[in-house]
Design a protein around this motif. Structure first.
Motif, PDB file in Angstrom:
ATOM      1  N   ASP A 237     -15.852  11.501  15.095  1.00  0.00           N
ATOM      2  CA  ASP A 237     -15.657  12.604  14.159  1.00  0.00           C
ATOM      3  C   ASP A 237     -14.832  13.718  14.799  1.00  0.00           C
ATOM      4  N   VAL A 238     -15.126  14.032  16.063  1.00  0.00           N
ATOM      5  CA  VAL A 238     -14.362  15.060  16.781  1.00  0.00           C
ATOM      6  C   VAL A 238     -12.902  14.632  16.911  1.00  0.00           C
ATOM      7  N   PHE A 239     -12.672  13.383  17.297  1.00  0.00           N
ATOM      8  CA  PHE A 239     -11.303  12.873  17.428  1.00  0.00           C
ATOM      9  C   PHE A 239     -10.537  13.040  16.120  1.00  0.00           C
ATOM     10  N   ARG A 240     -11.133  12.641  15.025  1.00  0.00           N
ATOM     11  CA  ARG A 240     -10.449  12.708  13.728  1.00  0.00           C
ATOM     12  C   ARG A 240     -10.203  14.163  13.317  1.00  0.00           C
ATOM     13  N   ARG A 241     -11.189  15.034  13.537  1.00  0.00           N
ATOM     14  CA  ARG A 241     -11.005  16.446  13.169  1.00  0.00           C
ATOM     15  C   ARG A 241      -9.868  17.086  13.947  1.00  0.00           C
ATOM     16  N   ARG A 242      -9.664  16.637  15.166  1.00  0.00           N
ATOM     17  CA  ARG A 242      -8.592  17.202  15.998  1.00  0.00           C
ATOM     18  C   ARG A 242      -7.240  16.558  15.729  1.00  0.00           C
ATOM     19  N   GLY A 243      -7.205  15.628  14.783  1.00  0.00           N
ATOM     20  CA  GLY A 243      -5.921  15.071  14.373  1.00  0.00           C
ATOM     21  C   GLY A 243      -5.581  13.707  14.908  1.00  0.00           C
ATOM     22  N   MET A 244      -6.511  13.064  15.632  1.00  0.00           N
ATOM     23  CA  MET A 244      -6.221  11.740  16.147  1.00  0.00           C
ATOM     24  C   MET A 244      -6.280  10.710  15.015  1.00  0.00           C
ATOM     25  N   ASN A 245      -5.366   9.760  15.067  1.00  0.00           N
ATOM     26  CA  ASN A 245      -5.364   8.651  14.115  1.00  0.00           C
ATOM     27  C   ASN A 245      -6.176   7.518  14.724  1.00  0.00           C
TER      28      ASN A 245
END
Length: 479
Positions: A237-245
């Motif tokens: 969730d953190v990865f996705r919120r920070r813009g990671m695909n």
């Protein structure tokens, strides 16, 4: 004097050398790259040094606004010392290499001061055990010269190397393995990371924090499939919120250079493109060409060496430690295996390796630390345990520091309340897991943890709070 030859100078090798020398043995360490091995030179120390820079950038970027820090775009350049605008990857990587070499030199100095000999070259076993019980190790130096060593015991601690996909071979420039990333002078603009295990997740998070646009290709349903599912969900969730695909259930089949870009083809035919690609698809043990099977050492189908809980192989007088055994790919475990091997062979008191007391950490942001029995063990019925999970959002210190993501989870036995495992997701979880590790290792109860003083406010206060909740449930009979 007992003669011991150690092949490989990583944590399993150099810690064994220190233990063997301290117990009075004549120890020779055979190593071809420098003491510390991959852990110090190309893996653990370098990656965590890179991550340290990424942590500073992430912490500042994610919390400065909430903490009331003002950044003025019209501030003169000489007064913008607190403003983070980017990263000089060449400078970062030069620091990485410098610190790795310094650590290797420090280890070498410690080993030689202890009285062990360090011999540069590649070692292999020659034949089976001699009639007098000794073994022969042949050491080949870089110039081709050979030296034959006679040993009463041999420890194999040769580690592993990055696994490669035949259609995605690293070129050291655009397609990279984790040992090659430290040669980059410029930050990858668009980085594709193939593999969502610990190595892939750590590098994906670090490069995203440093400023790369990151795509993480995972063949599994989620990031970090081997970790606590609640912890993995937080991190994804953190990865996705920070813009990671994050591309789940997407297996990479090939990667190729197309000019100054890389194209990665997935099993379903999709093609993704980036400026660079990092292959993080596991490791292969360094056991080939060492004469192991000829010497009577049994190998697994994966090439790893079979060992028992005191590091013995199937060949008398031959021990093994570290990644080459395929037990846990952790420097701490390798070091313990190496020390245990020396204690056992030299007749000192020895406690067999107990993997249920091993603590480990994933150096992402937030970090994920675990020890003992896991959620998967409980779900599979391997152990009957009570579980309490407390989000850090309820912690006063976390609120003060702007920490939004993470939790503390503890597992204890019903009835006795003995702590059997735990998981912490937080900044510096690698430090916070220690009191839970002590509890697991010493069979402490949740009452004992709950009754110990903690500082207020502190993140460690959440550990005591979880213990109090478990103690209350134990008394009341709740599950």
């Amino acid at each position: 004097m007992t003669r011991i030859v150690i092949i490989g100078g990583g944590p399993g090798g150099y810690e064994a050398a220190l233990a063997g020398a301290q117990l009075g043995a004549e120890v020779t360490v055979v190593d071809c790259d420098g003491l510390g091995g991959a852990s110090v030179l190309t893996d653990c120390v370098p990656s965590k040094t890179l991550i340290a820079t990424a942590e500073v950038m992430t912490t500042f970027d994610s919390s400065y606004e909430e903490l009331g820090i003002i950044i003025a775009d019209d501030t003169p350049p000489m007064e913008q010392s607190a403003r983070v605008t980017g990263v000089d990857l060449g400078k970062v990587n030069r620091r990485v290499k410098r610190l790795a070499l310094a650590q290797s030199h420090d280890i070498t100095a410690s080993v030689t001061r202890a009285g062990a000999r360090v011999l540069r070259g590649r070692g292999k076993l020659e034949g089976r055990q001699a009639a007098d019980g000794s073994r022969t190790v042949v050491v080949t130096a870089a110039d081709g010269t050979e030296e034959r060593l006679t040993a009463d015991a041999v420890l194999i601690a040769t580690g592993g190397h990055p696994r490669e996909i035949p259609d995605a071979l690293p070129d050291g420039e655009r397609i990279l393995n984790w040992t090659q990333v430290y040669d980059l002078d410029e930050l990858p603009e668009e980085l594709i990371v193939v593999g969502s295990g610990v190595t892939g997740a750590e590098f994906a998070g670090a490069y995203q924090a440093l400023g790369s646009r990151v795509t993480l290709v995972s063949s599994r349903d989620r990031v970090l499939p081997g970790e606590d599912p609640d912890a993995a969900a937080v991190l994804e969730d953190v990865f996705r919120r920070r813009g990671m695909n994050v591309m789940a259930r997407s297996r990479a089949e090939s990667a190729k250079r197309v000019g100054d870009r890389v194209e990665v083809t997935l099993a379903d035919g999709r093609v993704i493109s980036g400026t660079h690609c990092l292959m993080a698809v596991g490791a292969i043990p360094n056991t080939a060409g060492m004469g192991l099977e000829e010497a009577g050492v049994r190998l697994k189908d994966s090439g790893h060496i079979l060992t028992d809980k005191v590091s013995r192989t199937s060949a008398p007088g031959v021990y093994a430690a570290g990644d080459v055994t395929g037990v846990f790919a952790l420097a701490s475990v390798a070091a313990m295996q190496g020390r245990i091997a020396m204690y056992h062979f030299l007749g000192d008191a020895v406690q067999p390796l107990n993997l249920k007391t091993v603590s480990s950490n994933v150096f992402t942001d937030p970090e994920i630390a675990t020890v003992g029995y896991t959620q998967a063990d409980v779900d599979a019925g391997l152990i009957d345990a009570r579980v309490v999970k407390l989000p850090l959002l309820r912690n006063a210190r976390a609120k003060m520091q702007g920490i939004r993501d993470g939790f503390v989870k503890i597992f204890c036995r019903p009835g006795t309340g003995i702590v059997v495992g735990g998981c912490v997701v937080a900044p510096r979880a690698s430090e916070l897991i220690h009191p839970i590790s002590i509890a697991v290792d010493n069979n402490l109860t949740v009452e004992q943890i709950a009754n110990a003083f903690t500082v207020y406010p502190s993140l460690s206060g959440s550990i005591a709070e979880v213990a109090r909740q478990l103690a209350t449930r134990k008394v009341s009979g709740e599950s």
